[in-house]
Design an enzyme around this catalytic site. Structure first.
Site, PDB file in Angstrom:
ATOM      1  N   SER A  31     -47.264 -21.226  47.199  1.00 46.31           N
ATOM      2  CA  SER A  31     -47.050 -19.871  46.688  1.00 46.31           C
ATOM      3  C   SER A  31     -48.023 -18.945  47.399  1.00 46.31           C
ATOM      4  O   SER A  31     -48.125 -18.988  48.622  1.00 46.31           O
ATOM      5  CB  SER A  31     -47.232 -19.846  45.166  1.00 46.31           C
ATOM      6  N   HIS A  63     -42.607 -19.778  46.910  1.00 47.14           N
ATOM      7  CA  HIS A  63     -42.247 -18.661  46.031  1.00 47.14           C
ATOM      8  C   HIS A  63     -41.943 -17.450  46.904  1.00 47.14           C
ATOM      9  O   HIS A  63     -42.823 -16.943  47.614  1.00 47.14           O
ATOM     10  CB  HIS A  63     -43.395 -18.343  45.076  1.00 47.14           C
ATOM     11  N   ASP A 111     -46.792 -24.060  38.739  1.00 48.50           N
ATOM     12  CA  ASP A 111     -45.534 -24.607  39.235  1.00 48.50           C
ATOM     13  C   ASP A 111     -45.821 -25.833  40.105  1.00 48.50           C
ATOM     14  O   ASP A 111     -46.711 -25.817  40.959  1.00 48.50           O
ATOM     15  CB  ASP A 111     -44.793 -23.541  40.048  1.00 48.50           C
TER      16      ASP A 111
END
Length: 666
Positions: free
Chosen positions: A15, A42, A134
């Site tokens: 991310s 992401h 995540d």
């Protein structure tokens, strides 16, 4: 390399700060590595994204955006498209429209879970720089399938939240800087023969079996837990992964390494305990439980307002809390929430998992499994995650327990044992089914995992819903002798010494126990060891235990009468953790044709040295209290008479027109 076999698939989640980490990683990956890489970054869902073009600058492998139905190839890098979720099945990539709203999407978890299901022990997951959590739940699924979990070291990450989340969850096999991660992966692949684990045959080689049995004995000595009832191939896969991490090729060499390293013994023990868990796993099962099984259970037991449930192998608590929430929903929609209560006992081998379960705090990514309505009703937003609210937490009692060797909970209305039996040998499974039958009340509910059945025990259970693996306990009592209780019900090794030592040992034991009893106790009592094996019985204990008075080799958990079977194990565990005695008052114990109220006391013994580590259990009869008549001389009675007198005097004063204080003495 086999052309028909899917190459090793390595999922990489990243991310914020991830592009720099990806550059450092792929710069060190050779173009002919024989592996496939799937990058889950992401991305802004409103922009097409330039990640494939950017990554192509750092590697000679082909980099392409993932497409629907494409079969992965070796030496290729696939990148998730913007505004899509990605999964893999039978070596093919599949695109999905996101279900969760923007800001709550967890694409790394989504892909890692599918990777674990598709590749099993060959799955490899890597977490790089990023905010949030995540990937943590996805790594748990990979670990549960004996795959490999790696993270970027937090100090090398631009944003360390994602690596920290996985490390804090205890899921990480290797943590390294991005430029060193590929070397670690390549070493593991080499150890496991290019990603294919050696143990695919149904029976291990004899030498491997012998070494594995010695490892089991070593772990039993270290942790007190016996894994001999677990499937050998499953155990070997977990052992083999630890071997790969230490670059050890032969299991006998690993056994030697294990003997020399206590920390590695602890790490292997944790490795064997990793299990698949999530909130409301298999949604249809929970809906069936809420809408049909629980309402029917309540209808069949209109007088039993306090119900009991047991969730063995509960891990970090998601399954137990799911049951609590579903029960709350079931009684609420039946307008019975003010009548029925459920007490859940949730147990697991892993003490760390139990501690996390007690806290009831989970990362924000549980939103992928828990509906917004349930999040709002049963959780409280806290920091970057959610905490189970107090009402639900108070429904669950967590405790460390080994379902194979420790006493079971009894008088249960619900027993939820999902996806544990699949890890056990058939012989062990056959022992547990009669035990489950014994633990449940008549018409109690048994819930198993989607790959488990009651096997040949159709006489003990009837099917409620075969698809959901829901069963009802039949009204058929098994003879006590036909139930094979866990090993800690009975001593594994009898406490018998040589003939020359036996009289002296028995005499010393008797004299020391009776001296201790005369000094401190007078009621009937039993001395047990830490596992509950009875060492000595003092006095007449027939009202509390099944065996007659005298020395015995039986175990108190098996001999305890109704009314003691639940409270006694809890008191024993508590007494082992403190110096003062544990006392439980007002227990009603079933006797032959009647009942007796008693006080139970458990005291851990530290002196004399020969009795150190044992526990002394005493039973004190308590007279059943009779209804008390109102006492004329009780404080409440005196107060009532005083105020009545005051009112009369005040009335008299008012009639006479005088203003005197009614409390003042004349």
């Amino acid at each position: 390399m086999e052309t028909n076999r899917t190459p090793t698939v390595i999922g990489i989640g990243a991310s914020a700060g991830g592009l720099e980490a990806l550059e450092q990683f792929f710069t060190h990956v050779p173009p002919n590595c024989d592996a496939t890489f799937v990058v889950i970054q992401h991305l802004d869902p409103t922009n097409p994204g330039m990640l494939p073009e950017l990554l192509q600058r750092f590697t000679a492998m082909k980099v392409a955006q993932a497409e629907e139905g494409i079969k992965v190839k070796a030496n290729c890098v696939y990148v998730i498209p913007s505004n899509k979720d990605l999964s893999i099945a039978q070596g093919k990539l599949h695109l999905h429209d996101p279900v969760a709203p923007r800001g709550l999407r967890l694409p790394i978890d989504f892909f890692f879970r599918s990777l674990a299901n598709d590749q099993n022990e060959r799955a490899i997951g890597v977490i790089l720089s990023g905010m949030g959590s995540d990937g943590t739940l996805g790594l748990r699924a990979i670990k549960a399938n004996a795959g490999l979990a790696l993270v970027q070291t937090p100090d090398s990450a631009k944003f360390d939240a994602m690596p920290h989340s996985a490390i804090d969850a205890g899921l990480v096999d290797i943590a390294a800087s991005p430029d060193a991660l590929w070397e670690k992966i390549a070493t593991c692949l080499q150890q496991s023969r290019h990603g294919r684990y050696r143990v695919s045959e149904p029976v291990l080689a004899l030498k491997s079996q012998s070494a594995l049995e010695q490892i089991i004995l070593l772990l039993r000595s270290r942790t007190g837990n016996d894994f001999s009832g677990y499937k050998k191939n499953t155990l070997y896969r977990r052992v083999e992964r630890r071997m790969g991490l230490h670059q050890i090729d032969v299991i006998s060499h690993y056994l030697h390494y294990l003997r020399e390293n206590l920390q590695e013994q602890d790490m292997l023990f944790k490795e064997l305990l990793i299990g698949v868990t999530q909130f409301f796993r298999d949604t249809a099962v929970w809906e069936q439980l809420k809408n049909h099984a629980i309402p029917n259970l309540l209808a069949e037991n209109p007088m039993a307002t306090q119900l009991r449930a047991w969730v063995p192998a509960c891990s970090t608590g998601e399954e137990a809390y799911s049951l609590a929430m579903v029960f709350k929903e079931a009684v609420t929609q039946s307008s019975l929430d003010h009548i029925y209560k459920l007490q859940i006992f949730a147990t697991d081998l892993d003490a760390d998992a139990i501690e996390k379960a007690r806290q009831g705090y989970y990362p924000a990514n549980i939103a992928a499994d828990v509906s917004p309505e349930r999040l709002s009703r049963f959780f409280v937003a806290e920091d970057d995650g959610y905490r189970i609210n107090k009402d639900i937490r108070e429904m669950v009692i967590f405790a460390q327990q080994n379902i194979i060797s420790d006493p079971p909970f009894t008088k249960l209305d619900l027993l939820c044992c999902r996806n544990l039996l699949i890890y056990l040998e058939p012989v062990c499974q056959k022992k547990l089914m009669p035990l489950f039958h014994y633990a449940l009340r008549v018409h109690g509910i048994l819930l198993l995992g989607n790959a488990e059945t009651i096997s040949n025990f159709g006489d003990l259970f009837s099917v409620i819903d075969s698809h959901s693996r829901l069963y009802r306990r039949n009204d058929q009592a098994l003879p006590f002798a036909d139930i094979e209780f866990p090993s800690k019900y009975f001593p594994v090794v009898t406490m018998i010494h040589s003939n020359a030592q036996a009289p002296k040992t028995a005499l010393n034991l008797q004299s020391q126990v009776e001296r201790l009893l005369l000094q401190h106790y007078s009621p009937a009592a039993v001395l047990v060891n830490a596992d509950g094996d009875i060492l000595y019985i003092h006095g007449r204990t027939g009202k509390y235990l099944e065996p007659a008075a005298g020395k015995a080799n039986l175990n108190i958990h098996a001999m305890a009468r109704d009314g003691l079977r639940h409270e006694l194990p809890i008191a024993l565990k508590q007494a082992q953790q403190q110096t003062e005695a544990v006392t439980v008052r007002g227990l009603t114990v079933g006797t032959n044709g009647g009942s007796q109220t008693i006080d139970l006391s458990v005291q851990a013994i530290d002196k004399p040295e020969t009795l150190k580590g044992s526990l002394l259990i005493t039973f004190t009869d308590v007279a059943t209290p009779k209804p008390r008549k109102r006492n004329r001389h009780s404080p409440n009675a005196r107060c009532r008479r005083y105020w009545t007198s005051c009112k009369k005097r005040a009335k008299k004063i008012k009639v006479c027109g005088k203003k005197r204080n009614p409390r003042r003495k004349n």
